[in-house]
Design a protein around this motif. Sequence first.
Motif, mmCIF file in Angstrom:
data_model
loop_
_atom_site.group_PDB
_atom_site.id
_atom_site.type_symbol
_atom_site.label_atom_id
_atom_site.label_comp_id
_atom_site.label_asym_id
_atom_site.label_seq_id
_atom_site.Cartn_x
_atom_site.Cartn_y
_atom_site.Cartn_z
ATOM 1 N N ARG A 1 0.829 -1.211 0.000
ATOM 2 C CA ARG A 1 0.000 0.000 0.000
ATOM 3 C C ARG A 1 0.862 1.259 0.000
ATOM 4 O O ARG A 1 0.395 2.347 0.312
ATOM 5 C CB ARG A 1 -0.916 0.002 1.230
ATOM 6 N N LYS B 1 0.794 4.880 -5.624
ATOM 7 C CA LYS B 1 0.665 6.234 -6.171
ATOM 8 C C LYS B 1 2.000 6.941 -6.043
ATOM 9 O O LYS B 1 2.890 6.513 -5.290
ATOM 10 C CB LYS B 1 -0.413 7.032 -5.421
ATOM 11 N N ASP C 1 -4.460 14.548 0.727
ATOM 12 C CA ASP C 1 -5.693 14.531 -0.024
ATOM 13 C C ASP C 1 -5.602 13.573 -1.222
ATOM 14 O O ASP C 1 -6.588 12.927 -1.597
ATOM 15 C CB ASP C 1 -6.026 15.947 -0.518
ATOM 16 N N GLY D 1 -4.511 9.727 0.446
ATOM 17 C CA GLY D 1 -5.469 9.218 1.405
ATOM 18 C C GLY D 1 -4.831 8.956 2.767
ATOM 19 O O GLY D 1 -3.642 9.224 2.983
ATOM 20 N N ALA D 2 -5.618 8.421 3.657
ATOM 21 C CA ALA D 2 -5.140 8.076 4.995
ATOM 22 C C ALA D 2 -4.459 6.713 4.944
ATOM 23 O O ALA D 2 -4.995 5.759 4.385
ATOM 24 C CB ALA D 2 -6.296 8.052 5.984
ATOM 25 N N SER E 1 -6.377 3.655 6.151
ATOM 26 C CA SER E 1 -7.505 3.127 5.384
ATOM 27 C C SER E 1 -7.174 2.961 3.911
ATOM 28 O O SER E 1 -8.049 2.814 3.081
ATOM 29 C CB SER E 1 -8.711 4.070 5.507
ATOM 30 N N ALA E 2 -5.843 3.010 3.579
ATOM 31 C CA ALA E 2 -5.446 2.848 2.177
ATOM 32 C C ALA E 2 -5.846 1.463 1.702
ATOM 33 O O ALA E 2 -5.844 0.486 2.436
ATOM 34 C CB ALA E 2 -3.935 3.033 2.027
#
Length: 309
Positions: A101, A127, A300, A303-304, A307-308
């Motif tokens: 992740r 990402k 933003d 993400g967190a 919780s990815a």
Amino acid sequence: MASDTKAEPRWLDVPTPDVHLRALSWGPDDAPIALCLHGFPDTAHGWRKVAPKLVDAGWRVVAPFMRGYAPSSTSTDGSYHVGALMDDALRVLEAAGPTGRDVLVGHDWGAIAGSGLAAMPDSPFRKAVIMSVPPAGAFRPLGQVPDAGRLAAQLPRQLLRSWYIMFFQLPFLPERSASWVVPRLWRQWSPSYAADEDVALVLDAIGAPDNWRAALGYYRATIRGSKPPPRYADLHDHWLSPLRLPTLYLHGSDDGCASADYTRWVEPSLPAGSRAEIVDGGGHFMQLDRPDDVARRIVDFIGAGTSAS
């Protein structure tokens, strides 16, 4: 996930066949990793203002000192090619413990290496965030770049801004220039930022002759087009290719190294799920002169961490 934003980072040591890398690590060991790569003339300490905000969002920040930047070692085979920087990043991720992740954040030379990692067909990252240096793939093939006339009009000013690159190709003189080149570039590139602390950190990392030659080696390897050692050749092939990962491209509006205008060519070259944004008032080192804004934009996008998916 709450964290003590004043916590000191821990050290991570990563031995490789060519260099011994040292990295700073903020946040819990079981969180997904945001691997943050610095550029020139900077150090892993350049992430110190953004890192706690990413940790608060559930990420573990791992920031290596790039090869040649003390306390990481210089290269035993003299390679400062982009493929070598990419290999270093992958080895740091492996040593830190990949989670599936993980994300990549790259600035300046870290952005160049990051663009290569984001162009890999089997990249281990979900990402990428690329900062201040446009991905080379956005301008290839040159004959098919949209609005080429407007791009060409940027070149005279960019050549003036990039005087140091040509200076670094000279014999003898560049090797003695660290003490004045580093503070001059910080003043030009992030004009609103009081850089004394960071200039001192940079000179600690690359002020010594061997380390300064290593920092110059990044520019010499790229401009002179030398071939990387075979162990880095396959990775090196990716750095000029179009990006594959969803990518956030950030550029400061007051960047004195490269114009934020390049964002207009970067944005249409990015893959699905990407975006390009200009950080208002940000200089080249916007992670330091606009850390809250930069961290907010990064979180933003990625993400967190908790919780990815």
